[in-house]
Design a protein around this motif. Structure first.
Motif, PDB file in Angstrom:
ATOM      1  N   VAL A  73       0.914  -1.106  -0.023  1.00  0.00           N
ATOM      2  CA  VAL A  73      -0.135   0.008   0.104  1.00  0.00           C
ATOM      3  C   VAL A  73       0.840   1.213   0.071  1.00  0.00           C
ATOM      4  O   VAL A  73       2.086   1.007   0.181  1.00  0.00           O
ATOM      5  CB  VAL A  73      -0.967  -0.026   1.051  1.00  0.00           C
ATOM      6  N   ASP A  74       0.359   2.366  -0.404  1.00  0.00           N
ATOM      7  CA  ASP A  74       1.059   3.706  -0.456  1.00  0.00           C
ATOM      8  C   ASP A  74       1.392   4.376   0.604  1.00  0.00           C
ATOM      9  O   ASP A  74       2.178   5.352   0.713  1.00  0.00           O
ATOM     10  CB  ASP A  74       0.587   4.404  -1.723  1.00  0.00           C
ATOM     11  N   SER A  75       0.801   4.206   1.833  1.00  0.00           N
ATOM     12  CA  SER A  75       0.907   4.921   2.839  1.00  0.00           C
ATOM     13  C   SER A  75       0.404   4.332   4.097  1.00  0.00           C
ATOM     14  O   SER A  75      -0.407   3.298   4.048  1.00  0.00           O
ATOM     15  CB  SER A  75       0.223   6.352   2.934  1.00  0.00           C
ATOM     16  N   LYS A  76       0.883   4.839   5.353  1.00  0.00           N
ATOM     17  CA  LYS A  76       0.542   4.172   6.603  1.00  0.00           C
ATOM     18  C   LYS A  76      -1.157   4.510   7.017  1.00  0.00           C
ATOM     19  O   LYS A  76      -1.691   3.482   7.374  1.00  0.00           O
ATOM     20  CB  LYS A  76       1.202   4.636   7.700  1.00  0.00           C
ATOM     21  N   GLN A  77      -1.681   5.620   6.532  1.00  0.00           N
ATOM     22  CA  GLN A  77      -2.945   5.796   6.539  1.00  0.00           C
ATOM     23  C   GLN A  77      -3.913   4.992   5.753  1.00  0.00           C
ATOM     24  O   GLN A  77      -4.686   4.391   6.070  1.00  0.00           O
ATOM     25  CB  GLN A  77      -3.372   7.168   6.026  1.00  0.00           C
ATOM     26  N   GLU A  78      -3.326   4.648   4.345  1.00  0.00           N
ATOM     27  CA  GLU A  78      -3.925   3.576   3.664  1.00  0.00           C
ATOM     28  C   GLU A  78      -3.971   2.090   4.381  1.00  0.00           C
ATOM     29  O   GLU A  78      -4.985   1.439   4.250  1.00  0.00           O
ATOM     30  CB  GLU A  78      -3.351   3.721   2.014  1.00  0.00           C
ATOM     31  N   GLN A 112      -3.980   1.659   7.445  1.00  0.00           N
ATOM     32  CA  GLN A 112      -5.019   1.469   8.476  1.00  0.00           C
ATOM     33  C   GLN A 112      -6.332   1.298   7.698  1.00  0.00           C
ATOM     34  O   GLN A 112      -7.228   0.662   8.461  1.00  0.00           O
ATOM     35  CB  GLN A 112      -5.059   2.976   9.397  1.00  0.00           C
ATOM     36  N   HIS A 113      -6.649   2.241   6.687  1.00  0.00           N
ATOM     37  CA  HIS A 113      -7.824   1.954   6.113  1.00  0.00           C
ATOM     38  C   HIS A 113      -8.065   0.658   5.802  1.00  0.00           C
ATOM     39  O   HIS A 113      -9.303   0.144   6.053  1.00  0.00           O
ATOM     40  CB  HIS A 113      -8.182   2.940   4.903  1.00  0.00           C
ATOM     41  N   TRP A 114      -7.235  -0.045   5.272  1.00  0.00           N
ATOM     42  CA  TRP A 114      -7.465  -1.642   4.768  1.00  0.00           C
ATOM     43  C   TRP A 114      -7.712  -2.357   5.931  1.00  0.00           C
ATOM     44  O   TRP A 114      -8.548  -3.264   5.854  1.00  0.00           O
ATOM     45  CB  TRP A 114      -6.072  -2.177   3.977  1.00  0.00           C
ATOM     46  N   TYR A 162     -11.411  -1.576   6.713  1.00  0.00           N
ATOM     47  CA  TYR A 162     -11.980  -2.065   5.774  1.00  0.00           C
ATOM     48  C   TYR A 162     -12.328  -3.664   6.054  1.00  0.00           C
ATOM     49  O   TYR A 162     -13.326  -4.595   6.112  1.00  0.00           O
ATOM     50  CB  TYR A 162     -11.679  -1.635   4.614  1.00  0.00           C
ATOM     51  N   TYR A 185       3.008  -1.300   4.185  1.00  0.00           N
ATOM     52  CA  TYR A 185       3.639  -0.116   3.741  1.00  0.00           C
ATOM     53  C   TYR A 185       4.983  -0.292   4.044  1.00  0.00           C
ATOM     54  O   TYR A 185       5.478  -0.819   5.061  1.00  0.00           O
ATOM     55  CB  TYR A 185       3.080   1.051   4.534  1.00  0.00           C
ATOM     56  N   SER A 216       6.969   1.302  -1.390  1.00  0.00           N
ATOM     57  CA  SER A 216       5.536   1.839  -1.683  1.00  0.00           C
ATOM     58  C   SER A 216       5.654   3.226  -2.251  1.00  0.00           C
ATOM     59  O   SER A 216       6.397   3.991  -2.409  1.00  0.00           O
ATOM     60  CB  SER A 216       4.849   2.234  -0.100  1.00  0.00           C
TER      61      SER A 216
END
Length: 134
Positions: free
Chosen positions: A76-81, A83-85, A88, A124, A129
């Motif tokens: 994934v491209d970021s730590k925020q992404e 967390q979103h995964w 989800y 990440y 990433s």
């Protein structure tokens, strides 16, 4: 003889899975991979756009036990992404083995399980990433 030019990454993984339909649902509908080609009712190729995952139908759960790897990952491209995964996949009822955690090299990841019992690591990693391969 000299070694050829450096390899350009590991971007193809072929799995035999049982249950096949549930795994196809997991990777296509939940993980968002595109179905590239259905070779036949027992073989499907999927992609995130820069890779290739082959799912072959195993005839029984015992066939899954022939695979001897620990896990595989999706970048994934970021730590925020990441967390979103995590949130989800949790909302989709996907079995989670741990929560997002930092690694000593600056990476961050967590692990979940697909319907065939394979361990999948959304990851990440600052060195890879955000890179897009052609």
């Amino acid at each position: 003889m000299q070694r050829p030019k450096a390899l350009n990454g590991l971007r193809h993984l072929a799995l035999t899975v049982y249950p096949f339909e549930e795994c196809l649902h997991f990777y296509h509908d939940i993980m968002g991979m595109t179905i590239v080609r259905k070779a036949n009712e027992n073989l499907v190729y999927l992609s995130c756009g820069n890779d290739n995952l082959s799912l072959g139908r195993a005839n029984s759960p015992q066939n899954n036990q022939n695979q001897s790897f620990d896990h595989f990952g999706f970048i994934v491209d970021s730590k925020q992404e990441l967390q979103h995964w995590f949130e989800y996949l949790q909302s989709q009822g996907v079995p989670l083995l741990d929560t997002p955690h930092d690694h000593s090299d600056g990476a961050r990841s967590f692990h979940c399980i697909d319907p065939a019992g394979n361990v999948v690591q959304p990851l990440y990693h600052p060195e890879i990433s955000g890179q897009k391969w052609q």
